[in-house]
Design a protein around this motif. Structure first.
Motif, PDB file in Angstrom:
ATOM      1  N   LEU A 353      11.179  20.363  75.971  1.00 38.02           N
ATOM      2  CA  LEU A 353      12.288  20.968  76.207  1.00 38.02           C
ATOM      3  C   LEU A 353      13.816  22.026  75.065  1.00 38.02           C
ATOM      4  CD1 LEU A 353      15.059  18.516  78.073  1.00 38.02           C
ATOM      5  CD2 LEU A 353      13.306  20.108  78.998  1.00 38.02           C
ATOM      6  N   LYS A 354      12.616  21.208  74.243  1.00 33.23           N
ATOM      7  CA  LYS A 354      13.457  21.731  72.347  1.00 33.23           C
ATOM      8  C   LYS A 354      12.648  23.211  72.272  1.00 33.23           C
ATOM      9  CE  LYS A 354      15.343  18.069  69.382  1.00 33.23           C
ATOM     10  NZ  LYS A 354      15.032  16.874  68.638  1.00 33.23           N
ATOM     11  N   GLU A 355      11.066  22.690  72.708  1.00 30.64           N
ATOM     12  CA  GLU A 355      10.854  23.917  72.028  1.00 30.64           C
ATOM     13  C   GLU A 355      10.855  25.176  73.038  1.00 30.64           C
ATOM     14  OE1 GLU A 355       6.310  23.459  72.745  1.00 30.64           O
ATOM     15  OE2 GLU A 355       6.773  21.631  70.913  1.00 30.64           O
ATOM     16  N   ALA A 356      11.962  24.740  74.054  1.00 30.39           N
ATOM     17  CA  ALA A 356      12.266  25.728  75.322  1.00 30.39           C
ATOM     18  C   ALA A 356      13.924  25.867  75.143  1.00 30.39           C
ATOM     19  CB  ALA A 356      11.631  24.916  77.276  1.00 30.39           C
ATOM     20  N   ASN A 357      14.467  25.975  73.685  1.00 32.70           N
ATOM     21  CA  ASN A 357      15.670  25.655  73.853  1.00 32.70           C
ATOM     22  C   ASN A 357      16.092  26.126  74.778  1.00 32.70           C
ATOM     23  OD1 ASN A 357      15.647  27.244  71.131  1.00 32.70           O
ATOM     24  ND2 ASN A 357      15.008  29.067  72.216  1.00 32.70           N
ATOM     25  N   LEU A 358      16.389  24.109  75.107  1.00 35.98           N
ATOM     26  CA  LEU A 358      17.217  23.854  76.283  1.00 35.98           C
ATOM     27  C   LEU A 358      18.064  22.814  75.570  1.00 35.98           C
ATOM     28  CD1 LEU A 358      15.564  23.326  79.621  1.00 35.98           C
ATOM     29  CD2 LEU A 358      17.137  24.805  79.103  1.00 35.98           C
ATOM     30  N   PRO A 359      19.537  22.742  76.177  1.00 32.99           N
ATOM     31  CA  PRO A 359      20.163  21.946  74.739  1.00 32.99           C
ATOM     32  C   PRO A 359      19.892  20.910  76.192  1.00 32.99           C
ATOM     33  CG  PRO A 359      21.786  23.216  76.800  1.00 32.99           C
ATOM     34  CD  PRO A 359      20.363  23.684  77.022  1.00 32.99           C
ATOM     35  N   ILE A 360      19.812  20.074  74.191  1.00 29.42           N
ATOM     36  CA  ILE A 360      19.773  17.999  75.464  1.00 29.42           C
ATOM     37  C   ILE A 360      21.216  17.352  74.439  1.00 29.42           C
ATOM     38  CG2 ILE A 360      17.098  17.875  75.678  1.00 29.42           C
ATOM     39  CD1 ILE A 360      16.377  17.817  72.782  1.00 29.42           C
ATOM     40  N   VAL A 361      20.792  16.303  75.127  1.00 20.44           N
ATOM     41  CA  VAL A 361      21.780  15.402  74.630  1.00 20.44           C
ATOM     42  C   VAL A 361      21.521  14.257  74.863  1.00 20.44           C
ATOM     43  CG1 VAL A 361      24.007  17.066  75.030  1.00 20.44           C
ATOM     44  CG2 VAL A 361      23.298  15.958  76.536  1.00 20.44           C
ATOM     45  N   GLU A 362      21.857  12.963  73.904  1.00 18.74           N
ATOM     46  CA  GLU A 362      21.646  11.847  74.331  1.00 18.74           C
ATOM     47  C   GLU A 362      22.178  10.662  75.117  1.00 18.74           C
ATOM     48  OE1 GLU A 362      19.361  10.594  71.259  1.00 18.74           O
ATOM     49  OE2 GLU A 362      19.450  12.478  70.634  1.00 18.74           O
ATOM     50  N   THR A 363      23.175  10.843  75.782  1.00 17.63           N
ATOM     51  CA  THR A 363      23.420   9.677  76.388  1.00 17.63           C
ATOM     52  C   THR A 363      24.591  10.494  77.575  1.00 17.63           C
ATOM     53  OG1 THR A 363      25.974   9.884  75.648  1.00 17.63           O
ATOM     54  CG2 THR A 363      23.661   8.410  74.385  1.00 17.63           C
ATOM     55  N   MET A 364      23.966   9.488  78.433  1.00 15.99           N
ATOM     56  CA  MET A 364      24.845  11.063  79.863  1.00 15.99           C
ATOM     57  C   MET A 364      26.732  11.010  79.926  1.00 15.99           C
ATOM     58  SD  MET A 364      23.691   7.752  83.105  1.00 15.99           S
ATOM     59  CE  MET A 364      25.524   8.264  84.482  1.00 15.99           C
ATOM     60  N   SER A 365      26.978  10.033  79.564  1.00 11.67           N
ATOM     61  CA  SER A 365      28.707  10.613  78.446  1.00 11.67           C
ATOM     62  C   SER A 365      28.643  12.422  77.690  1.00 11.67           C
ATOM     63  CB  SER A 365      29.174   9.319  77.887  1.00 11.67           C
ATOM     64  OG  SER A 365      29.076   7.945  78.632  1.00 11.67           O
ATOM     65  N   GLU A 366      28.187  11.673  77.499  1.00 15.00           N
ATOM     66  CA  GLU A 366      27.550  12.559  76.883  1.00 15.00           C
ATOM     67  C   GLU A 366      27.444  14.132  76.770  1.00 15.00           C
ATOM     68  OE1 GLU A 366      25.649  14.262  72.605  1.00 15.00           O
ATOM     69  OE2 GLU A 366      25.477  11.747  72.276  1.00 15.00           O
ATOM     70  N   ALA A 367      26.421  14.455  77.705  1.00 14.66           N
ATOM     71  CA  ALA A 367      25.786  15.015  79.428  1.00 14.66           C
ATOM     72  C   ALA A 367      27.237  15.481  80.334  1.00 14.66           C
ATOM     73  CB  ALA A 367      24.583  14.400  79.756  1.00 14.66           C
ATOM     74  N   ALA A 368      27.809  14.385  80.512  1.00 14.91           N
ATOM     75  CA  ALA A 368      29.206  14.516  81.744  1.00 14.91           C
ATOM     76  C   ALA A 368      30.497  15.554  80.965  1.00 14.91           C
ATOM     77  CB  ALA A 368      29.886  13.685  82.391  1.00 14.91           C
ATOM     78  N   GLN A 369      30.246  14.805  79.247  1.00 11.48           N
ATOM     79  CA  GLN A 369      31.600  15.718  78.736  1.00 11.48           C
ATOM     80  C   GLN A 369      31.711  17.676  78.419  1.00 11.48           C
ATOM     81  OE1 GLN A 369      31.823  12.101  76.529  1.00 11.48           O
ATOM     82  NE2 GLN A 369      34.514  12.209  76.029  1.00 11.48           N
ATOM     83  N   LYS A 370      29.927  16.957  78.245  1.00 12.29           N
ATOM     84  CA  LYS A 370      29.507  19.156  77.707  1.00 12.29           C
ATOM     85  C   LYS A 370      29.372  19.674  79.310  1.00 12.29           C
ATOM     86  CE  LYS A 370      26.263  21.406  74.830  1.00 12.29           C
ATOM     87  NZ  LYS A 370      25.260  21.214  73.862  1.00 12.29           N
ATOM     88  N   ALA A 371      29.140  19.077  80.318  1.00 10.72           N
ATOM     89  CA  ALA A 371      28.981  19.885  81.440  1.00 10.72           C
ATOM     90  C   ALA A 371      30.434  20.368  81.507  1.00 10.72           C
ATOM     91  CB  ALA A 371      28.203  18.990  82.441  1.00 10.72           C
ATOM     92  N   ILE A 372      30.808  19.306  81.816  1.00 11.30           N
ATOM     93  CA  ILE A 372      32.911  20.115  82.071  1.00 11.30           C
ATOM     94  C   ILE A 372      33.191  20.744  80.850  1.00 11.30           C
ATOM     95  CG2 ILE A 372      34.632  18.859  81.765  1.00 11.30           C
ATOM     96  CD1 ILE A 372      33.368  16.114  81.968  1.00 11.30           C
ATOM     97  N   ALA A 373      32.828  20.907  79.380  1.00  9.08           N
ATOM     98  CA  ALA A 373      33.068  21.706  78.668  1.00  9.08           C
ATOM     99  C   ALA A 373      32.428  23.264  79.425  1.00  9.08           C
ATOM    100  CB  ALA A 373      32.969  20.819  76.841  1.00  9.08           C
ATOM    101  N   LEU A 374      31.957  23.051  79.076  1.00  2.00           N
ATOM    102  CA  LEU A 374      30.882  24.224  80.280  1.00  2.00           C
ATOM    103  C   LEU A 374      31.761  25.249  81.445  1.00  2.00           C
ATOM    104  CD1 LEU A 374      26.895  23.334  79.298  1.00  2.00           C
ATOM    105  CD2 LEU A 374      28.169  25.502  78.427  1.00  2.00           C
ATOM    106  N   CYS A 375      32.352  24.728  82.125  1.00  4.86           N
ATOM    107  CA  CYS A 375      32.842  24.831  82.923  1.00  4.86           C
ATOM    108  C   CYS A 375      34.196  25.619  82.745  1.00  4.86           C
ATOM    109  CB  CYS A 375      33.286  23.940  83.628  1.00  4.86           C
ATOM    110  SG  CYS A 375      31.639  22.794  85.149  1.00  4.86           S
ATOM    111  N   LYS A 376      34.556  25.486  81.683  1.00  2.00           N
ATOM    112  CA  LYS A 376      36.236  25.324  81.645  1.00  2.00           C
ATOM    113  C   LYS A 376      35.392  27.156  80.699  1.00  2.00           C
ATOM    114  CE  LYS A 376      38.200  21.356  81.715  1.00  2.00           C
ATOM    115  NZ  LYS A 376      38.278  20.574  81.129  1.00  2.00           N
TER     116      LYS A 376
END
Ligand code: GDP
Ligand code: MN
Length: 376
Positions: A353-376
């Protein structure tokens, strides 16, 4: 699963519960000819899988020949709670006094079928249930005994004084219970049940819902299914090995495993976001599934971001990552994606995924928070 009023009344009729004479019509012309066949007045009623049609303007009395095409034209094509009216029921207009409510459903507290009856039926029954619940009598039906003649009469006495009506009522209620049991229904309602000028009980409206898990043994009922656009998508997803349920939010979710999918929705909610769907892609690591899943998520125009949450057990994270890359090459994804991978071969997956430049996160909590931030 729901059916239309006219279909419920066809079932009532088969069990010899009296219903109004009526014709289903798809066009104004059909409504006009139905009305001339039935005789005026007629009631024209929208047939949609939504309650409260009367209040929404979907039930109208036509007294004159001119009113029939006018009202039928108005109701056909009307939108009621998101459903477009494609057919109307043209029913013989009936004169009656009071409106009664009777219904059967499953009560989970008593683990039994419960019979509900009220002499305050009609379009305000929801208000009655809220403001004056004691006006709705409830009778728990012992599963071993069924609706006995004794209990049926007791229910009838709660509604009627006249002994002739009590007898008719008791007989009708037993038939209604038999329908409920025979069809694996989850709800059977008559609202209103009325007394005609001839002193006959008559079902003016009918409603039935069924237990989806019993449809395999109710082929005649299943044949009446008219899935909504959302339900069609859910069925198509099932054929592709995906379990998809559309929700109202804007964060699309792709998860493997029903439990993790539920946890993902909870976490998004916990951080103040709104999930757009439940989607379990299951245990296999087939790239086609990821493509199908992505297409499914993006077919919902509310989706502003896609959160992918994979725990690699049997599913290997590197396979999911490969599938994702193939999917992204094949379909145009115009919304941001957040990926969290963990478990079997997570390291390899994250590298891909890194090679394809896809944003990755470590934990589920981080993923949820990042997704919410991206919605705004
Ligand atoms: P709902 O609003 O979806 O529950 O639709 P119903 O079929 O129950 O109709 C709503 C109301 O319209 C009923 O409660 C009755 O008051 C009235 N109604 C329905 N059919 C007739 C009829 O044949 N004659 C008369 N006078 N009123 C009717
Ligand atoms: Mn009704």
């Amino acid at each position: 699963m729901k059916i239309h009023e006219y279909q419920a009344k066809e079932i009532f009729s088969r069990y010899r519960i009296p219903v109004t004479k009526e014709v289903v019509c798809y066009t104004v012309e059909e409504a006009v000819s139905a009305a001339s066949q039935l005789g005026l007045p007629v009631v024209i009623k929208a047939q949609v899988h939504a309650g409260g049609r009367g209040k929404a303007g979907g039930v109208k009395l036509a007294r004159t020949a001119e009113e029939v095409p006018q009202l039928a034209g108005k109701i056909l094509g009307m939108d009621i709670k998101g459903y477009t009216v494609e057919k109307v029921l043209v029913a013989q207009g009936v004169k009656f006094g009071s409106e009664f409510y009777v219904g059967l459903t499953i009560d989970r507290n008593s683990k039994s079928v419960v019979f509900m009856a009220s002499s305050e039926g009609g379009v305000e029954i929801e208000e009655v249930a809220k403001d004056n619940p004691e006006a709705i009598h409830k009778f728990v039906i012992e599963p071993e005994l069924g609706l006995t003649p004794f209990l049926a009469r007791k229910i009838a006495f709660a509604l009627f004084q006249d002994i002739a009506l009590v007898k008719q009522g008791a007989d009708l209620f037993q038939k209604l219970y038999k329908i409920f049991m025979d069809t694996d229904a989850s709800l059977v309602e008559i609202n209103p049940l009325v007394i005609t000028e001839e002193g006959q009980l008559l079902a003016l409206d009918g409603k039935m819902n069924f237990d989806d898990n019993a449809l395999f043994r109710q082929t005649a009922i299943e044949a009446l299914n008219e899935p909504t656009e959302d339900e069609k998508k859910e069925i198509a997803a099932k054929d592709k090995g995906l379990t998809y349920i559309r929700l109202d939010g804007n964060i699309g979710c792709m998860v493997n495993g029903a439990g993790l999918a539920m946890a993902t929705l909870d976490l998004i909610k916990h951080f103040g976001g709104e999930p757009a769907n439940f989607l379990d892609i299951g245990g296999s690591s087939n790239p086609q599934k990821v493509i199908d899943a992505m297409n499914l998520i993006l077919s919902d125009k509310n989706v502003k971001v896609v959160m992918i949450n994979i725990f690699g057990g049997i599913t290997r994270c590197d396979d999911v990552a490969k599938g994702l890359i193939i999917a992204l090459e094949k379909i145009k994804v115009s919304v941001p994606i957040v990926v969290r991978l963990s478990g079997t071969n997570a390291k390899e997956g994250l590298e891909i995924l890194k090679e394809a430049n896809l944003p990755i996160v470590e934990t589920m909590s981080e993923a949820a928070q990042k997704a919410i931030a991206l919605c705004k």
